[in-house]
Each structure stands twice: as C-alpha cells, then as structure tokens.
Design an enzyme around this catalytic site. Sequence first.
Site, mmCIF file in Angstrom:
data_model
loop_
_atom_site.group_PDB
_atom_site.id
_atom_site.type_symbol
_atom_site.label_atom_id
_atom_site.label_comp_id
_atom_site.label_asym_id
_atom_site.label_seq_id
_atom_site.Cartn_x
_atom_site.Cartn_y
_atom_site.Cartn_z
ATOM 1 N N ASP A 32 71.700 4.211 -4.210
ATOM 2 C CA ASP A 32 70.919 3.862 -4.606
ATOM 3 C C ASP A 32 70.667 5.027 -5.686
ATOM 4 O O ASP A 32 70.649 6.064 -5.276
ATOM 5 C CB ASP A 32 70.020 3.174 -3.756
ATOM 6 C CG ASP A 32 68.801 2.119 -4.414
ATOM 7 O OD1 ASP A 32 69.428 0.840 -4.231
ATOM 8 O OD2 ASP A 32 68.476 2.212 -5.472
ATOM 9 N N PHE A 74 75.422 -4.093 -5.117
ATOM 10 C CA PHE A 74 74.015 -5.353 -5.142
ATOM 11 C C PHE A 74 73.317 -4.405 -6.240
ATOM 12 O O PHE A 74 71.856 -4.074 -6.718
ATOM 13 C CB PHE A 74 72.844 -5.330 -4.333
ATOM 14 C CG PHE A 74 74.030 -5.851 -2.686
ATOM 15 C CD1 PHE A 74 73.712 -7.103 -2.703
ATOM 16 C CD2 PHE A 74 74.360 -4.343 -2.032
ATOM 17 C CE1 PHE A 74 74.548 -7.075 -1.090
ATOM 18 C CE2 PHE A 74 75.487 -5.544 -0.976
ATOM 19 C CZ PHE A 74 75.024 -6.911 -0.316
ATOM 20 N N TYR A 142 70.546 -11.080 -18.824
ATOM 21 C CA TYR A 142 70.557 -10.462 -17.604
ATOM 22 C C TYR A 142 71.632 -11.887 -17.150
ATOM 23 O O TYR A 142 73.178 -11.232 -16.417
ATOM 24 C CB TYR A 142 69.756 -10.998 -17.095
ATOM 25 C CG TYR A 142 69.736 -11.329 -15.018
ATOM 26 C CD1 TYR A 142 70.607 -9.902 -14.667
ATOM 27 C CD2 TYR A 142 69.695 -12.948 -14.577
ATOM 28 C CE1 TYR A 142 70.486 -10.488 -12.894
ATOM 29 C CE2 TYR A 142 70.202 -12.675 -13.133
ATOM 30 C CZ TYR A 142 70.020 -11.641 -12.597
ATOM 31 O OH TYR A 142 70.876 -11.192 -11.078
ATOM 32 N N PHE A 170 71.755 -18.257 -5.485
ATOM 33 C CA PHE A 170 70.956 -18.890 -5.711
ATOM 34 C C PHE A 170 68.948 -18.379 -5.244
ATOM 35 O O PHE A 170 69.241 -17.224 -6.042
ATOM 36 C CB PHE A 170 70.900 -19.936 -5.517
ATOM 37 C CG PHE A 170 71.501 -21.776 -5.899
ATOM 38 C CD1 PHE A 170 73.162 -20.863 -6.072
ATOM 39 C CD2 PHE A 170 71.653 -22.132 -7.133
ATOM 40 C CE1 PHE A 170 74.090 -20.852 -7.038
ATOM 41 C CE2 PHE A 170 72.543 -22.948 -8.667
ATOM 42 C CZ PHE A 170 74.129 -22.440 -8.518
ATOM 43 N N GLY A 279 62.829 -20.021 -20.208
ATOM 44 C CA GLY A 279 64.136 -19.194 -19.709
ATOM 45 C C GLY A 279 64.052 -20.088 -18.245
ATOM 46 O O GLY A 279 65.235 -19.939 -17.800
ATOM 47 N N ASP A 280 63.123 -21.598 -17.891
ATOM 48 C CA ASP A 280 63.129 -22.129 -16.733
ATOM 49 C C ASP A 280 64.379 -23.345 -16.335
ATOM 50 O O ASP A 280 64.045 -23.968 -17.145
ATOM 51 C CB ASP A 280 62.394 -21.977 -16.056
ATOM 52 C CG ASP A 280 61.513 -21.279 -15.642
ATOM 53 O OD1 ASP A 280 61.875 -20.197 -14.962
ATOM 54 O OD2 ASP A 280 60.173 -21.436 -14.989
HETATM 55 N N1 UFG Z 1 57.489 -19.574 -10.429
HETATM 56 C C1 UFG Z 1 55.987 -20.511 -10.796
HETATM 57 N N2 UFG Z 1 55.072 -19.417 -10.676
HETATM 58 C C2 UFG Z 1 55.592 -18.118 -9.620
HETATM 59 C C3 UFG Z 1 56.968 -17.732 -10.082
HETATM 60 C C4 UFG Z 1 57.670 -19.024 -10.404
HETATM 61 O O1 UFG Z 1 56.147 -21.272 -10.493
HETATM 62 O O2 UFG Z 1 54.793 -17.342 -10.381
HETATM 63 C C5 UFG Z 1 58.172 -21.060 -10.267
HETATM 64 C C6 UFG Z 1 59.385 -20.490 -11.447
HETATM 65 O O3 UFG Z 1 58.956 -21.569 -12.456
HETATM 66 C C7 UFG Z 1 60.855 -21.214 -10.835
HETATM 67 C C8 UFG Z 1 60.807 -21.503 -9.099
HETATM 68 O O4 UFG Z 1 59.018 -20.997 -8.891
HETATM 69 O O5 UFG Z 1 61.153 -23.028 -11.077
HETATM 70 C C9 UFG Z 1 61.524 -19.851 -9.079
HETATM 71 O O6 UFG Z 1 60.753 -19.245 -9.714
HETATM 72 P P1 UFG Z 1 61.402 -17.527 -9.256
HETATM 73 O O7 UFG Z 1 60.790 -16.435 -10.391
HETATM 74 O O8 UFG Z 1 60.911 -16.922 -7.662
HETATM 75 O O9 UFG Z 1 63.192 -17.227 -9.336
HETATM 76 P P2 UFG Z 1 63.861 -17.755 -10.375
HETATM 77 O O10 UFG Z 1 64.357 -19.377 -10.257
HETATM 78 O O11 UFG Z 1 63.246 -17.245 -12.148
HETATM 79 O O12 UFG Z 1 65.060 -16.826 -10.431
HETATM 80 C C10 UFG Z 1 65.985 -16.909 -9.506
HETATM 81 C C11 UFG Z 1 66.191 -15.527 -9.322
HETATM 82 C C12 UFG Z 1 67.446 -15.185 -10.536
HETATM 83 C C13 UFG Z 1 68.280 -15.690 -11.131
HETATM 84 C C14 UFG Z 1 67.871 -17.194 -11.309
HETATM 85 C C15 UFG Z 1 68.579 -17.592 -11.888
HETATM 86 O O13 UFG Z 1 65.351 -14.601 -8.578
HETATM 87 O O14 UFG Z 1 67.177 -13.337 -10.517
HETATM 88 O O15 UFG Z 1 67.241 -17.149 -9.608
HETATM 89 O O16 UFG Z 1 68.324 -19.060 -13.090
HETATM 90 F F1 UFG Z 1 68.995 -15.029 -12.365
#
Ligand code: UFG
Length: 324
Positions: A32, A74, A142, A170, A279-280
Amino acid sequence: MKKILIAGGAGYIGSICSEYMLNLGYEVTVLDGLFTGHRDAVDLRAEFVHADLADREKIFDICRKGEFDAVMHFAAFSLVGESMNVPSKYFRNNLCNAINLADAAVETGVKAFVFSSTAATFGIPETMPISESTAQKPINPYGESKLCFEKVLHWYSQIHGLKYAALRYFNAAGASELHGEDHRPESHLIPIILQTLRGKRDKLMIFGDDYDTPDGSCIRDYIHILDLAQAHEKALYAPESGCYNLGTGNGLSVKEIISAAEEVTGKKVNFEVAPRRAGDPPRLIACSELARKKLNWQPRHESAHDIIESAWKWHLKFPDGYEK
Ligand code: UFG
C-alpha cells in the site's frame, strides 16, 4: 492458493479482505502507498510493504520475491467528484499504475488476479437490475478508469493466460470487528449517518428527495463488506476469467437507510434535504446471479440492519477511526 498479495490492503475494503483471508489461513502480504489508506488498518498478521504502484521496478521486485499465487487489487482512487476535477489522477493510478501490477503478475506466473471494479462502470443503466450483460457506459473518469482496466485484464487473459475476476461492487458497507470504514474526507452515506448520530456532525444532508423513486430519495444496493470479502476468496477458484456484479439485489433509499440506522441505534438522525449531488444515478440495483452460480458465492448478511449494526459497533469501539 496460499500466498496472496493484497494491493491496497490498508484501505477500507482491502483491510477487511486481508483479515478475512488471514482468518482462512492464507499468507497475506499487503502492499500500500498509504495515500488514502491507514497503516493501522493493516492486519497485524500480514506482512506490510510500503510501495507506490507507480514504482514499476519495485512492484516487479516485490512480486518476484513474494512468489505469490494470487493478487487482489484494491489500490485505487475512488472519489467520483474528484475524478471529474482531476481525471489525470484517476487514469494514471487506476489504469497506468494498475498495469504495472498486472504485468508483474504475468511475469511471475500469478494464478489468479482479483480486481476491485465498480457499479460506476455502468453509468446510468437502461435496465434494472444491472446484470453482467447490461451495457457499460460510465459517466465519470472514475468509472471509465475502472472499465479500462477491466479491458486490460480481458486482453491479458486472452494473450498471456492471466486468469482474472473483476468484481463490480455496488455499495460496500458495514464492518468486521476489527476493521471499518474511515475515509478522509468521508463522503459515504452510512458512515456520515453514524457520525451524525455520534455528534461528530451537525446533520446529514440528503442529496435530493425529488427523484423518481417511491420516497424521492436515491436507491442503492448496500452489500456487507464481509460478503464482498467472501466473493474475493471464491473468485480465486473461478473456473475461468470473468466479471461479476456484487450486490444483494435489494434496493434501499437514502430515507430507508436513515430509518434502519435509527432502528439499530435507537437515536434520531438530524437531516436536511439538499439539492441533488451531480452524477448520482437515481437507482442502482445489482443482479448477482452469475456470482452465486459461477463462484458459489453465498452472501450472509443481506439486511440493512445487519450492515448498519456492524458499522455502528465499529464506530463505538473506534470512535476516532484509525486516528491515534
Ligand atoms: N448521500 C446523501 N448524503 C450524503 C452522502 C450520500 O444523501 O451525505 C446519498 C447519495 O446521494 C447516494 C447515496 O446516499 O444516493 C449513496 O451515496 P454514497 O456516496 O454512499 O455512495 P455512491 O452510491 O455515490 O457511491 C458508490 C461507491 C462509489 C461508486 C458508486 C457507483 O462508493 O465508489 O457507488 O455508482 F462509484
């Protein structure tokens, strides 16, 4: 398979996979660069090598000396937002530096290469749940960097006979007894909720409640980190190379996760609705039938309650995470 090199074993998922493999009796070497990982997250039973994947000679040297049967990779940057600002960082590390590791694996006759891929390789999918045949159209560097490396592995398997498994996670969540999630800065939903419940943050911001979902908040497929670890071990023995989606098949909204966390902890989450995060995708749910069939993967902790409870226990046991 006996000797395993775990690149990125000081990070969240890598540290828990290291612990899982050590518990099963494998010999683990963690490599690492400690850019985002924590030295204290490296399991005490593992050998630790501090190295940057960019250092090709050093990576080859480590692989020659270690004579590893398998490599688990990883060691990547994983902030979607950052990748939109600094794509070079993502393509250099997640693609170019990863190639150093794959080349060293080929040269030293590694028998299996397990790669941490992601649901982000799919972008905004046209069909749900997302299976291995769903088109991959990433919407950020990413996801693109991870998809590019999946393609490298495909060609290395064709040309060099490197056997690989690309595991597309996921939403990895939860903790083991010893290791948990400690990103700096933290951007993931469950640790942010738990930090809010412990008073380390004032409130959680819900990024959008006007999506086309039953309660308006985004839906994700949260998968327990120990179930992911199990998939990595099974992937070592896959009969052939392949890509696998890893999730539970159950979608939970942000609001449902908040309710589950309130149920586990007996506390109320202070939250506010904020604008959507760029991007969500509204909904990401995996179909993991292929992993169940081909890898004989049997996830054991599929309820949000189990996942959040394990994370909560870890937060209470290590209130400052890996910080001393
Ligand atoms: N969310 C909130 N508030 C926060 C943080 C997150 O509402 O403070 C929501 C996000 O909008 C999303 C959900 O919670 O709808 C999950 O968000 P995360 O940031 O926990 O995870 P992501 O789905 O964005 O990301 C994950 C992985 C990424 C990967 C992605 C694939 O962590 O590495 O899934 O789409 F790229």
